[in-house]
Structures are given as structure tokens and as C-alpha cells.
Motif scaffolding. Sequence first.
Motif, PDB file in Angstrom:
ATOM      1  N   ARG A  13     -53.775   8.489 -46.716  1.00  0.00           N
ATOM      2  CA  ARG A  13     -54.783   9.034 -47.792  1.00  0.00           C
ATOM      3  C   ARG A  13     -54.496   7.978 -49.081  1.00  0.00           C
ATOM      4  O   ARG A  13     -55.530   7.798 -49.782  1.00  0.00           O
ATOM      5  CB  ARG A  13     -54.319  10.472 -48.136  1.00  0.00           C
ATOM      6  CG  ARG A  13     -55.083  10.896 -49.192  1.00  0.00           C
ATOM      7  CD  ARG A  13     -56.541  11.156 -48.769  1.00  0.00           C
ATOM      8  NE  ARG A  13     -57.403  11.710 -50.054  1.00  0.00           N
ATOM      9  CZ  ARG A  13     -58.703  11.933 -49.853  1.00  0.00           C
ATOM     10  NH1 ARG A  13     -59.120  11.723 -48.726  1.00  0.00           N
ATOM     11  NH2 ARG A  13     -59.322  12.513 -50.974  1.00  0.00           N
TER      12      ARG A  13
ATOM     13  N   THR B 142     -57.548   6.418 -50.855  1.00  0.00           N
ATOM     14  CA  THR B 142     -57.805   6.408 -52.263  1.00  0.00           C
ATOM     15  C   THR B 142     -58.126   5.138 -52.936  1.00  0.00           C
ATOM     16  O   THR B 142     -58.703   4.931 -53.795  1.00  0.00           O
ATOM     17  CB  THR B 142     -56.574   7.187 -53.007  1.00  0.00           C
ATOM     18  OG1 THR B 142     -56.693   8.678 -52.204  1.00  0.00           O
ATOM     19  CG2 THR B 142     -56.998   7.540 -54.447  1.00  0.00           C
TER      20      THR B 142
ATOM     21  N   GLU C  71     -57.757  16.785 -48.322  1.00  0.00           N
ATOM     22  CA  GLU C  71     -57.530  16.278 -49.863  1.00  0.00           C
ATOM     23  C   GLU C  71     -58.878  16.288 -50.571  1.00  0.00           C
ATOM     24  O   GLU C  71     -59.989  15.919 -50.049  1.00  0.00           O
ATOM     25  CB  GLU C  71     -57.050  14.725 -49.767  1.00  0.00           C
ATOM     26  CG  GLU C  71     -55.508  14.634 -49.246  1.00  0.00           C
ATOM     27  CD  GLU C  71     -54.596  15.339 -49.952  1.00  0.00           C
ATOM     28  OE1 GLU C  71     -54.707  15.473 -51.035  1.00  0.00           O
ATOM     29  OE2 GLU C  71     -53.403  15.626 -49.368  1.00  0.00           O
TER      30      GLU C  71
ATOM     31  N   THR D 102     -61.969  12.098 -54.928  1.00  0.00           N
ATOM     32  CA  THR D 102     -61.552  11.710 -56.191  1.00  0.00           C
ATOM     33  C   THR D 102     -62.635  12.089 -57.211  1.00  0.00           C
ATOM     34  O   THR D 102     -63.719  11.641 -56.994  1.00  0.00           O
ATOM     35  CB  THR D 102     -61.065  10.215 -56.202  1.00  0.00           C
ATOM     36  OG1 THR D 102     -59.873  10.058 -55.468  1.00  0.00           O
ATOM     37  CG2 THR D 102     -60.859   9.603 -57.571  1.00  0.00           C
TER      38      THR D 102
END
Length: 197
Positions: free
Chosen positions: A2, A6, A86, A89
Motif C-alpha cells: 500500500r 500511495t 484502505e 488519498t
Amino acid sequence: MRAIATAFALVLALGLSPALAQNDAASEGSPTTPSTDVNQRAPKPDVLYDPGLLPDAVRETRDKILEAALAGDLDKLRSIINSFPEPPTLTFGDQGDAIEAMKSQSNDGKGLEVMAILAEVLEAGFVHVDAGTPQDMYVWPYFAQYPIDQLTASQTVELFKIVTSYEFKEMQEFGAYNFYRVGISADGVWHFFVSGD
């Protein structure tokens, strides 16, 4: 894994391809800024408009996000965000709760202005970057990966659906598109909705 995704999302959010980011890092100290580098070195990507060209998983994610955004339904958007391992962003800082982050970025204080931007972005043309790699990603609007100084008149009209002429002038000075963009990976995971600066 992850963390890698990201980092990649942030590279894309700043309007750079990973290859260009590596080249820029290798030539640190060069007087050329990364944003100018993008316009000088990056080939113009193929711009797509038809959502039917998207893989099923990507199209389903895009359609769900767009439906929630057009309805101004923050609860539905939260449900979409929570469907991923998740959250995407939504800010370069410590975002905390995703919906609260959106509200804080919205001038109306309720998140509806940002929802309108999200809808406009997802209705724009898009590009497919890094196809066939672990970073395979679909990015809206295509301006995030397109040389800002090579837009045609019709493309500039498209851009004005998303930003003001003042913001466009700032982008020209900056050397790249630096407003909101969305990234959805080829497996349908929503990775980011951020505004670069």
C-alpha cells in the motif's frame, strides 16, 4: 505494498509519470523543474472519453463514485470509500476521516462543492497510464497527464469546465495541471482524489 501504491498515487497526483519522477531524481540539481520537464519530455497520451472502454472493475467504481457525487450523497460516498481495504488519498496531509477531509476542502463547509468537482472530473476525458504494470492506473481528467502548454482550443474549453481562467493561467505559469484528479487502478481500487499544488 500500500505504501508503494500511495507513493505512486502522489507521483501521479503531481502530474508526473513514475519514469519522469525517476529521471528527475537522477538529475537532481538541474535547473529544470519537474512540471516543465513533463511538458518538454512527455509524449501526449491517448485521451479516452468512452467509459465503455474501461475494464469492468474500473467502470463500476467510477460509476458508483460519480452517482454519489452527482447526488451530493456523502453517506453513499463514505460507503464506497469503506468498501476498499484502505481509503483513497484525499489530501497530502493527515486526512483522518475521508468525508471530513472533503468537507474541510469545500468552500461550502458541507463537501458539496468538492462533490461537484469530483463529478466534473469523472465526466471528463481520461488516460490509461502504466498499462500492464503493477502501477496500472486510469486517471481523470486527462489534463493531469497532458502537456498543459499543448492544449488545443477545444481542449482548453474542456479544461474550463473544471477550472477558471485564472486557475488555468496559474497552471501555465506552474507548467502543469495542478487541480483535482482521480486515480482508479485496473482492479477497480480507488487510489486518490487530490488537488496538486
